[in-house]
Each structure stands twice: as structure tokens, then as C-alpha cells.
Design a protein around this motif. Sequence first.
Motif, short mmCIF file in Angstrom:
data_model
loop_
_atom_site.label_atom_id
_atom_site.label_comp_id
_atom_site.label_asym_id
_atom_site.label_seq_id
_atom_site.Cartn_x
_atom_site.Cartn_y
_atom_site.Cartn_z
N ALA A 209 0.82 -1.22 0.00
CA ALA A 209 0.00 0.00 0.00
C ALA A 209 0.85 1.26 0.00
CB ALA A 209 -0.94 0.01 1.19
N THR A 210 1.79 1.33 -0.92
CA THR A 210 2.56 2.55 -1.17
C THR A 210 3.07 2.47 -2.60
OG1 THR A 210 4.96 2.19 -0.83
CG2 THR A 210 3.56 2.08 1.12
N GLY A 211 3.49 3.62 -3.12
CA GLY A 211 4.04 3.65 -4.47
C GLY A 211 5.55 3.72 -4.49
N ALA A 212 6.20 3.36 -3.39
CA ALA A 212 7.66 3.40 -3.35
C ALA A 212 8.25 2.49 -4.43
CB ALA A 212 8.17 2.99 -1.97
N THR A 213 9.32 2.95 -5.03
CA THR A 213 9.93 2.17 -6.12
C THR A 213 10.63 0.92 -5.62
OG1 THR A 213 11.95 3.51 -5.99
CG2 THR A 213 10.25 4.22 -7.55
N GLU A 214 10.89 0.83 -4.32
CA GLU A 214 11.57 -0.34 -3.76
C GLU A 214 10.83 -1.63 -4.11
OE1 GLU A 214 14.39 -1.07 -2.04
OE2 GLU A 214 15.03 0.95 -2.55
N TRP A 215 9.52 -1.58 -4.19
CA TRP A 215 8.75 -2.81 -4.40
C TRP A 215 8.82 -3.29 -5.85
CZ3 TRP A 215 9.04 -1.93 0.28
CH2 TRP A 215 8.44 -0.88 0.96
N VAL A 216 9.06 -2.38 -6.78
CA VAL A 216 8.89 -2.73 -8.19
C VAL A 216 10.13 -2.50 -9.04
CG1 VAL A 216 6.41 -2.29 -8.08
CG2 VAL A 216 7.94 -0.43 -8.74
N LYS A 217 11.18 -1.94 -8.48
CA LYS A 217 12.32 -1.55 -9.33
C LYS A 217 13.14 -2.72 -9.81
CE LYS A 217 15.66 -0.68 -5.57
NZ LYS A 217 16.49 0.36 -4.92
N ASP A 218 13.10 -3.87 -9.09
CA ASP A 218 13.93 -5.01 -9.48
C ASP A 218 13.25 -6.32 -9.08
OD1 ASP A 218 15.89 -6.78 -10.17
OD2 ASP A 218 17.47 -5.90 -8.96
N PRO A 219 12.29 -6.81 -9.90
CA PRO A 219 11.58 -8.04 -9.55
C PRO A 219 12.49 -9.25 -9.40
CG PRO A 219 10.41 -6.85 -11.27
CD PRO A 219 11.74 -6.17 -11.10
N GLU A 220 13.63 -9.25 -10.08
CA GLU A 220 14.54 -10.39 -9.94
C GLU A 220 15.15 -10.43 -8.54
OE1 GLU A 220 18.53 -12.29 -12.08
OE2 GLU A 220 17.51 -10.54 -12.95
N ALA A 221 15.46 -9.27 -7.97
CA ALA A 221 16.05 -9.22 -6.64
C ALA A 221 15.01 -9.48 -5.55
CB ALA A 221 16.71 -7.87 -6.41
N ARG A 222 13.77 -9.03 -5.80
CA ARG A 222 12.69 -9.24 -4.82
C ARG A 222 11.50 -9.85 -5.52
NH1 ARG A 222 13.56 -3.46 -1.84
NH2 ARG A 222 14.85 -4.18 -0.10
N PRO A 223 11.56 -11.13 -5.80
CA PRO A 223 10.51 -11.77 -6.61
C PRO A 223 9.18 -11.96 -5.89
CG PRO A 223 12.09 -13.40 -5.85
CD PRO A 223 12.65 -12.07 -5.48
N MET A 224 9.14 -11.78 -4.57
CA MET A 224 7.91 -12.03 -3.82
C MET A 224 7.04 -10.80 -3.65
SD MET A 224 8.53 -15.21 -3.24
CE MET A 224 7.39 -15.82 -2.00
N VAL A 225 7.54 -9.60 -3.98
CA VAL A 225 6.84 -8.36 -3.65
C VAL A 225 6.25 -7.71 -4.90
CG1 VAL A 225 8.91 -6.92 -3.75
CG2 VAL A 225 6.96 -6.19 -2.37
N PHE A 226 5.03 -7.15 -4.74
CA PHE A 226 4.32 -6.48 -5.82
C PHE A 226 3.81 -5.13 -5.31
CE2 PHE A 226 4.28 -10.88 -6.83
CZ PHE A 226 4.18 -11.00 -8.21
N GLY A 227 3.83 -4.13 -6.19
CA GLY A 227 3.22 -2.85 -5.87
C GLY A 227 1.72 -2.89 -6.04
N SER A 228 1.08 -1.71 -5.91
CA SER A 228 -0.37 -1.67 -6.09
C SER A 228 -0.84 -0.38 -6.74
CB SER A 228 -1.10 -1.86 -4.76
OG SER A 228 -0.89 -0.74 -3.90
N ILE A 229 -0.16 0.74 -6.47
CA ILE A 229 -0.56 2.02 -7.04
C ILE A 229 0.55 2.50 -7.96
CG2 ILE A 229 -1.90 2.57 -4.96
CD1 ILE A 229 0.28 4.50 -4.11
N PRO A 230 0.27 3.50 -8.82
CA PRO A 230 1.35 4.02 -9.65
C PRO A 230 2.56 4.39 -8.80
CG PRO A 230 -0.74 4.96 -10.33
CD PRO A 230 -1.02 4.19 -9.08
#
Length: 485
Positions: A209-230
Motif C-alpha cells: 500500500a505505497t508507491g515506493a519504487t523499492e517494491w517494483v524496481k527489481d523483480p529479480e532481486a525481490r521476486p515475492m513483492v508487488f506494488g499496487s498504485i502508480p
Amino acid sequence: MESWKALVVQIMTPRVCLCAGLRCRRSTSKQAYGPPKQQPEVWYKAASKPVQRNAKHNRSDNMTLSGKAWTWVVAGLLAVMFLGTACVEGVGEFPVPAEEAPVPGVTDDEVVLGTHSSLTGPVAVYSQIALAINAYFEYVNETKGGVNGRTIKLLIEDDGYSPPKTVDLVRKLVEEDRIFALVNGFGTPTHLQVVDYLQENGVPDLFVATGATEWVKDPEARPMVFGSIPNYVGEGIILGQHIAETYPGLKLGLMSQNDDFGADGMTGIRRGVGDALDIVGEETHEVLDVDLASQVDRLHAAGVDVIAIWATPQHFATAIKHARLNLNWDVPFVLSLVSANELTVLLAGPEVIEGTVSLGYLKSAFEIDDPNVAKHHKLVQDYMGAENGNTLTLYGQYIGELVEEALRKAGPDLTREGLIEAAESFTDFRCSICLGPVNTSPTDHDPVQGGFLVRAEGGRWVRFGDLVTYEGVLPGDMMVEDLAR
């Protein structure tokens, strides 16, 4: 020949029994083998029959084998010796597949999810999100029987927007409550403290529940996490482009919360504005600051012509009220979408906030002629006990629909790996209250990439212009040129 018979008994008895005994001991381990097997009768047991003497040859009837026959017997015994040794060394066994450990949070008729939210504390207004998600799950359970035959249970923990509390509560959800997945963990500074813990423990971390780029900037490094808002960089670029097109050649002031939430937004604003305006002042604030009056004063003294601000509703309300009511300053504000909601209008006042520009990606609560918006109002009345829906409850339903679809796509045989694969396979999914499509892939965990500009008009956030998107572009690489209408 009697010596051969003695050798038979001497060789075979310990070897076969040893192997049988080892098989039984191994079979007690459920990790590698199945239940103990009943041992077959061994062929040499016939030797225990009473011996009938043959008077003519003065030897046992069962010892009438020829020399050749005994040669074959001895060869067989040597083979048994080898097999017995192989059995002792673990070579002669065929392992039985291990019993699979139960999937945490999953039974035949229920799946248990968890979240951390701010039911209390400085941003308690956002508590409506978790309550609305839960209301949507209750609606799904009652009207659809859950998903794939399982009802959905959501455990909500209140961290009060305090990162240390978030750490303790998420550990409890994972290690004690044994949740299947974490859903819509709220807040950039709070969730940053647990995102890697969830990755290391293999817990799906869906639709933060945030738009921080940490969740979406590198799916290979963090494959379990997904964003939700722009994501805030993408949002900032869209709003920055609007500023560049609307106020070219003027002076820009920046205001932001002093964390990744604010930093990401300002990165996007700078990219979107480019060199169209001069940035003459930049102010930050802390989560626990009472108001932003002093920051507004400094920007006023710097002579800024427009302000871009990344702040929560309470903080933004103090800033714009100070500018309008105390300084009589009609400076335009461009605001992050996290505060483009009814509470902000209530806190600041409709007349004060008039003309403020932000971004939207969901339908608005006042659009009651839309049947899906009308249905949402009924849902929150029936399952949440609210008088009506609003921007935050609409967001909660949006999250609920994403989770429902991910569970459906994961199928009846739920695993955490299967849930991640499902969450990575959204293709032009349209939730009932979305303004645009939801797309994800193994290399793109950013479900919503774009939105409409919205403007505060008469106490409502009204869309204007065309849908602006940056589909498939990661925030680290994104520039104005990646925007499409």
C-alpha cells in the motif's frame, strides 16, 4: 556338501536379516520413506522342515542336488551377499517420496492472509483501506463461497505507522499465525523494515500500500513483492510534465516527507519538469511534525510560483490552509495521489483546496451513476458498516479484487510459488472500479502504470485530460519520453 549347507545358512541369515532390519528402521522416517513394509517370506525358510533321511544314499531328500545345481546356488548366494551389502549402504533401497509439508495458512476450506496497517497513529485515516479489503473478502465469502472453495480470512495488525512495531507484528503474522501471504502492507517507512524478511522467508508480499519504487524496481532481486498504485517516480513524472506544460518559465518549490515516499516523488517531479522551471526552494518534513507552516513560509519568501508536494492529508491540509488563510497566497499546489481523497477536502476545506491538481487511477465515489460504484457503496454499508464509500474504500476493494483474481488463477492446489506465478500473469485485467488495465509479468511487478489528472472542483476530485501511461517501464529508467496518452 554339508559344509556348503552350513555356509548357506551362515552367509544368508545375517545378510538378509540385516537388510530387513535396516529397511524397518529407515521406514520410520516419514521424510524419506513410507510406512514399514511387511517382509516377504525368505526362500531358504524351507530348510527348517523336518529332514527325511534317504536310506539308500543316507542323506537328506532336499540335499539331492547335483554339483552343477549347487554351483548355481552358490552363485545366487554371492548375489544375495552383494545385495545385502548394497542394502546396508543404502544402494538397494528405492526411496518413497517424502510427504509434503502443509502449506502455511491453507486448509481445505480456508486461506489465511495478513496485513499491517495504521488503525491508530498519525495516519489512522488510512485504516479504512484494511477494513474495506476485509469487507470485500467477507462479501466474496458470503456471495461466492470464497475462491476455489476456500473462504478468505484476513488478520489485521495495527502498527500505528511505527516501523519497530511493524517488524514485531509481521514476525507474529508469519511465525505464529502462519499466514499464507501478506497483503497490502501499509506505509513506505514501515514496510521497508519487513520487505526483505518476507523475501527471506518465502512469504508472498502482495500489492503493498505505497508507491515506493523499492517494491517494483527489481523483480529479480525481490521476486515475492508487488506494488499496487502508480509508483511515485512514475506519478511524479506525469505531474511534473503537467507542471512543465502549465507553468513554463516560472519558479517551482518542492515539499516532501523526509523518507523514501517523499524522495521518490521528488525524483519523478524533477524528471517531469526538466528545465522548464527553475527550482528555487526545497523543503522536507518529518512524519510527526505538527504542521508545515514554516516550510510554506520559506517557499513564500523564495518567491515560488507553484508548489509540488508529497505529503499525507493532515500535513498537506496545514500547508495549503497556511498559504491561503494566513498568507493570503494563492499559489497553485500539485499533490501526490495519496492525499487526493475526501479526507483532505474535509481537513482543508473545499474552497481552500479548489484547483489543486493530482492523479487518479480508480473511479470516484461520487460517480454513483456507474453501477459498479453504486455496488461499492452497498458493499461497504453491508460488510463494513460505513455510511458510504470513498476514495480509500474504493482502493480497498481494488486490492480485494486483485487478491481474489490471484487466488483464482493460482487454482485449488494452493502453494506460495503458485500464487506468485498467478500474480505475475495479469493481462489487461479490469477490476470493476479501475480506470485502466492491470498488467504484470515476471519482470514487471507494477500493476498500475499510469492514470488521469484530477482537479479539486467543488470538493470533488474530477478527472480531466487523457489517460497517461508508462506501461512496462521500470522506474529507474523512466523519463518523460516514456509517457504515452
